[in-house]
Motif scaffolding. Structure first.
Motif, PDB file in Angstrom:
ATOM      1  N   GLY A  11     -33.414 -17.536 -60.151  1.00  0.00           N
ATOM      2  CA  GLY A  11     -32.985 -18.920 -59.988  1.00  0.00           C
ATOM      3  C   GLY A  11     -32.097 -19.420 -61.109  1.00  0.00           C
ATOM      4  O   GLY A  11     -31.670 -20.582 -61.104  1.00  0.00           O
ATOM      5  N   HIS A  12     -31.791 -18.559 -62.097  1.00  0.00           N
ATOM      6  CA  HIS A  12     -30.904 -18.972 -63.178  1.00  0.00           C
ATOM      7  C   HIS A  12     -29.519 -19.316 -62.636  1.00  0.00           C
ATOM      8  O   HIS A  12     -29.036 -18.688 -61.690  1.00  0.00           O
ATOM      9  CB  HIS A  12     -30.782 -17.862 -64.229  1.00  0.00           C
ATOM     10  N   GLN A  13     -28.891 -20.290 -63.259  1.00  0.00           N
ATOM     11  CA  GLN A  13     -27.567 -20.729 -62.832  1.00  0.00           C
ATOM     12  C   GLN A  13     -26.621 -20.781 -64.026  1.00  0.00           C
ATOM     13  O   GLN A  13     -27.038 -21.037 -65.162  1.00  0.00           O
ATOM     14  CB  GLN A  13     -27.637 -22.112 -62.169  1.00  0.00           C
ATOM     15  N   PHE A  14     -25.348 -20.529 -63.760  1.00  0.00           N
ATOM     16  CA  PHE A  14     -24.320 -20.661 -64.784  1.00  0.00           C
ATOM     17  C   PHE A  14     -22.989 -20.930 -64.102  1.00  0.00           C
ATOM     18  O   PHE A  14     -22.841 -20.743 -62.884  1.00  0.00           O
ATOM     19  CB  PHE A  14     -24.245 -19.412 -65.671  1.00  0.00           C
ATOM     20  N   THR A  15     -22.021 -21.382 -64.871  1.00  0.00           N
ATOM     21  CA  THR A  15     -20.696 -21.658 -64.326  1.00  0.00           C
ATOM     22  C   THR A  15     -19.753 -20.520 -64.656  1.00  0.00           C
ATOM     23  O   THR A  15     -19.910 -19.827 -65.665  1.00  0.00           O
ATOM     24  CB  THR A  15     -20.123 -22.968 -64.883  1.00  0.00           C
ATOM     25  N   CYS A  16     -18.774 -20.339 -63.780  1.00  0.00           N
ATOM     26  CA  CYS A  16     -17.817 -19.253 -63.919  1.00  0.00           C
ATOM     27  C   CYS A  16     -16.416 -19.791 -63.641  1.00  0.00           C
ATOM     28  O   CYS A  16     -16.186 -20.409 -62.595  1.00  0.00           O
ATOM     29  CB  CYS A  16     -18.160 -18.126 -62.941  1.00  0.00           C
ATOM     30  N   GLU A  17     -15.506 -19.566 -64.573  1.00  0.00           N
ATOM     31  CA  GLU A  17     -14.120 -19.977 -64.362  1.00  0.00           C
ATOM     32  C   GLU A  17     -13.428 -18.971 -63.439  1.00  0.00           C
ATOM     33  O   GLU A  17     -13.817 -17.800 -63.350  1.00  0.00           O
ATOM     34  CB  GLU A  17     -13.385 -20.053 -65.700  1.00  0.00           C
ATOM     35  N   MET A  27     -22.751 -13.568 -69.555  1.00  0.00           N
ATOM     36  CA  MET A  27     -22.984 -13.312 -70.978  1.00  0.00           C
ATOM     37  C   MET A  27     -22.764 -14.577 -71.808  1.00  0.00           C
ATOM     38  O   MET A  27     -23.519 -14.863 -72.736  1.00  0.00           O
ATOM     39  CB  MET A  27     -22.057 -12.191 -71.459  1.00  0.00           C
ATOM     40  N   ARG A  28     -21.727 -15.322 -71.463  1.00  0.00           N
ATOM     41  CA  ARG A  28     -21.454 -16.567 -72.184  1.00  0.00           C
ATOM     42  C   ARG A  28     -22.599 -17.553 -72.041  1.00  0.00           C
ATOM     43  O   ARG A  28     -22.917 -18.292 -72.977  1.00  0.00           O
ATOM     44  CB  ARG A  28     -20.150 -17.177 -71.651  1.00  0.00           C
ATOM     45  N   ALA A  29     -23.272 -17.527 -70.877  1.00  0.00           N
ATOM     46  CA  ALA A  29     -24.375 -18.451 -70.614  1.00  0.00           C
ATOM     47  C   ALA A  29     -25.726 -17.904 -71.059  1.00  0.00           C
ATOM     48  O   ALA A  29     -26.746 -18.587 -70.925  1.00  0.00           O
ATOM     49  CB  ALA A  29     -24.423 -18.782 -69.123  1.00  0.00           C
ATOM     50  N   GLY A  30     -25.762 -16.670 -71.575  1.00  0.00           N
ATOM     51  CA  GLY A  30     -27.024 -16.084 -72.007  1.00  0.00           C
ATOM     52  C   GLY A  30     -27.885 -15.581 -70.875  1.00  0.00           C
ATOM     53  O   GLY A  30     -29.098 -15.425 -71.033  1.00  0.00           O
ATOM     54  N   VAL A  31     -27.273 -15.298 -69.721  1.00  0.00           N
ATOM     55  CA  VAL A  31     -28.000 -14.750 -68.574  1.00  0.00           C
ATOM     56  C   VAL A  31     -27.864 -13.229 -68.617  1.00  0.00           C
ATOM     57  O   VAL A  31     -26.752 -12.697 -68.641  1.00  0.00           O
ATOM     58  CB  VAL A  31     -27.447 -15.314 -67.244  1.00  0.00           C
ATOM     59  N   GLY A  32     -28.994 -12.529 -68.613  1.00  0.00           N
ATOM     60  CA  GLY A  32     -29.014 -11.103 -68.934  1.00  0.00           C
ATOM     61  C   GLY A  32     -28.775 -10.172 -67.774  1.00  0.00           C
ATOM     62  O   GLY A  32     -29.649  -9.355 -67.435  1.00  0.00           O
ATOM     63  N   ILE A  33     -27.600 -10.222 -67.152  1.00  0.00           N
ATOM     64  CA  ILE A  33     -27.244  -9.220 -66.149  1.00  0.00           C
ATOM     65  C   ILE A  33     -27.022  -7.888 -66.867  1.00  0.00           C
ATOM     66  O   ILE A  33     -26.319  -7.832 -67.869  1.00  0.00           O
ATOM     67  CB  ILE A  33     -25.964  -9.649 -65.398  1.00  0.00           C
TER      68      ILE A  33
END
Length: 342
Positions: A11-17, A27-33
Motif C-alpha cells: 500500500g506504499h505510495q510515491f510520486t513519479c515524474e 528510491m527517492r521516496a525510500g520505497v524498497g523495490i
C-alpha cells in the motif's frame, strides 16, 4: 507531469515524474523495490503493472521478454510511467536504511591478487564514514556521466578501509585505468550505498553463499559481518572459478572453514589445466550445490557473480531443488558489455 504510484501488497505510495523511471522515483521516496544493475540487464526489479501504462527504455530481452511485457510484467529500472500506476512488487526492508551519498575518496592501496584481479582500498575524507549493509555496492562517477559499480568487500562494522575487488575487463573504461594508470593517492568520486543484496535478518535458515569470480567480494563482506555480529547461522560457501587462480582468496576461505564451526567452504574449478594440479571439485559451481543439497526447501541462497551463473542457479534451484523463489537473493555482476547486449 507527476504520477501517483501505489505498491501492492504494502500500500506504499510515491510520486513519479514523467521523465524518471519508477525505480528512481521509488528510491527517492525510500520505497524498497529490489534492484541490482539499474540498466535493464539483471531482472532484479521485475514486477507487475496491475493498472496504468508504462513504456520501457532499452533493456535485454532475457531480463524482460516480449511475452512477459505483454502479460503486464515490467522492469521498473527502465520503466517510465504514462499514467498513475498500481504495481505489484516485493519490497525489501532496510534497503533505504542508510542515505545514498556522493563522496570523494583517495586510492589507498592497489594489490594484484590474481593475474586479472586487483583489490583496491579507499580512504574517505576525515570524519566521513559510509554507512551501508554488507553486500551493497557503490558506483564510481566517471567522465561523461558514465558510472561503474563495485560491491564493497569490507564488513560495514569493520575498522578496515573500504575494499573493492576489481576484475580486468579488456577495453573497459574503468578497469583499463585501474590496471594501467591509476595510482595510490588518486582521487575518485563515488555514490552509495546502493543495491538490495544483503542478508535478511528475520530468518535463521541455513545459508548457501554462491559466488563466481569477483562475486566473492560482497559474500566476503556478508561472512565477516555475520561473524562480527556473533551469528550462529549455518553458512556454506560455494566459490567457482575457471582455474584455481580465480579463487584469489582461497586461503582466507579455508581459514574461515577451519576456525568457524558454522561455516563450510566448497571451492569449484571448471577449466583447470594439467599444470594446475587441481584435486578439488570440478564443473559448474551451482551444480556442486545441487549435488550436495538436492533439497533446498529449508535454505536461503545468496548468489553473486556472472549473470549466466546467477540466472541458471535461480532457475535450477527453484525447479529442481525445491528452493522457494523468494528465498533466492542475487546480485549479478553485469558489465557494460552485458548491458549493451541486445
Amino acid at each position: 507531469m507527476t504520477f501517483q504510484i501505489t505498491v501492492q501488497p504494502s500500500g506504499h505510495q510515491f510520486t513519479c515524474e514523467e521523465d524518471e523511471t519508477v525505480l528512481t522515483a521509488a528510491m527517492r521516496a525510500g520505497v524498497g523495490i529490489p534492484y541490482g544493475c539499474k540498466n535493464g540487464a539483471c531482472s532484479s526489479c521485475k514486477g507487475k503493472v496491475v493498472s496504468g501504462t508504462v513504456s520501457h527504455k532499452a533493456h535485454q530481452q532475457k531480463a524482460l521478454t516480449p511475452e512477459e511485457e505483454s502479460a503486464g510484467w515490467s522492469l521498473f529500472c527502465c520503466a517510465t510511467a504514462h499514467s498513475d500506476l498500481v504495481i505489484e512488487a516485493r519490497e525489501v526492508e532496510g534497503s533505504s536504511e542508510y542515505p545514498v551519498k556522493k563522496m570523494p575518496s583517495r586510492v589507498s592501496t592497489l594489490e594484484k591478487v590474481a593475474p586479472d584481479v586487483i583489490v583496491m582500498t579507499l580512504q574517505l575524507p576525515a570524519n566521513e564514514k559510509l554507512k551501508y549493509r554488507a553486500g551493497q555496492y557503490i558506483e564510481f562517477m566517471l567522465r561523461d556521466g558514465k558510472r561503474r559499480s563495485y560491491s564493497v568487500a569490507t564488513a560495514p562494522d569493520s575498522e578496515q578501509p573500504l575494499a573493492l575487488h576489481i576484475r580486468h575487463m579488456p577495453g573497459g573504461l574503468f578497469t583499463e585505468q585501474v590496471f594501467t594508470t591509476l595510482k595510490e593517492r588518486d582521487i575518485l568520486r563515488f555514490e552509495g550505498p546502493l543495491g538490495t543484496f544483503f542478508v535478511r535478518d528475520d530468518s535463521d535458515k541455513p545459508m548457501v553463499l554462491l559466488a563466481s569470480g569477483t562475486g566473492f567480494a560482497p559474500i566476503k563482506a556478508i561472512v565477516e559481518h555475520l561473524v562480527q555480529q556473533g551469528s550462529q547461522r549455518s553458512m556454506t560457501l560455494y566459490w567457482g572459478g575457471r582455474r584455481p587462480q580465480d579463487l584469489y582468496m582461497d586461503t582466507l576461505c579455508r581459514k574461515w572453514a577451519a576456525e568457524l564451526p558454522n561455516f563450510q567452504y566448497v571451492p569449484v574449478v571448471s577449466n583447470a589445466l594439467a599444470e594446475d594440479n587441481w584435486q578439488g571439485r570440478t564443473g559448474f559451481v551451482h551444480q556442486a550445490v545441487m549435488a550436495d543439497l538436492p533439497d533446498l526447501s529449508g535454505h536461503q541462497v545468496y548468489a553473486c557473480g556472472a549473470p549466466i551463473m546467477v540466472d541458471t542457479a535461480r532457475q535450477d534451484f527453484v525447479a529442481q531443488c525445491k528452493l522457494p523463489a523468494d528465498e533466492f537473493y542475487a546480485d549479478a555482476f553485469t558489465s557494460e558489455a552485458d548491458i549493451n547486449q541486445p
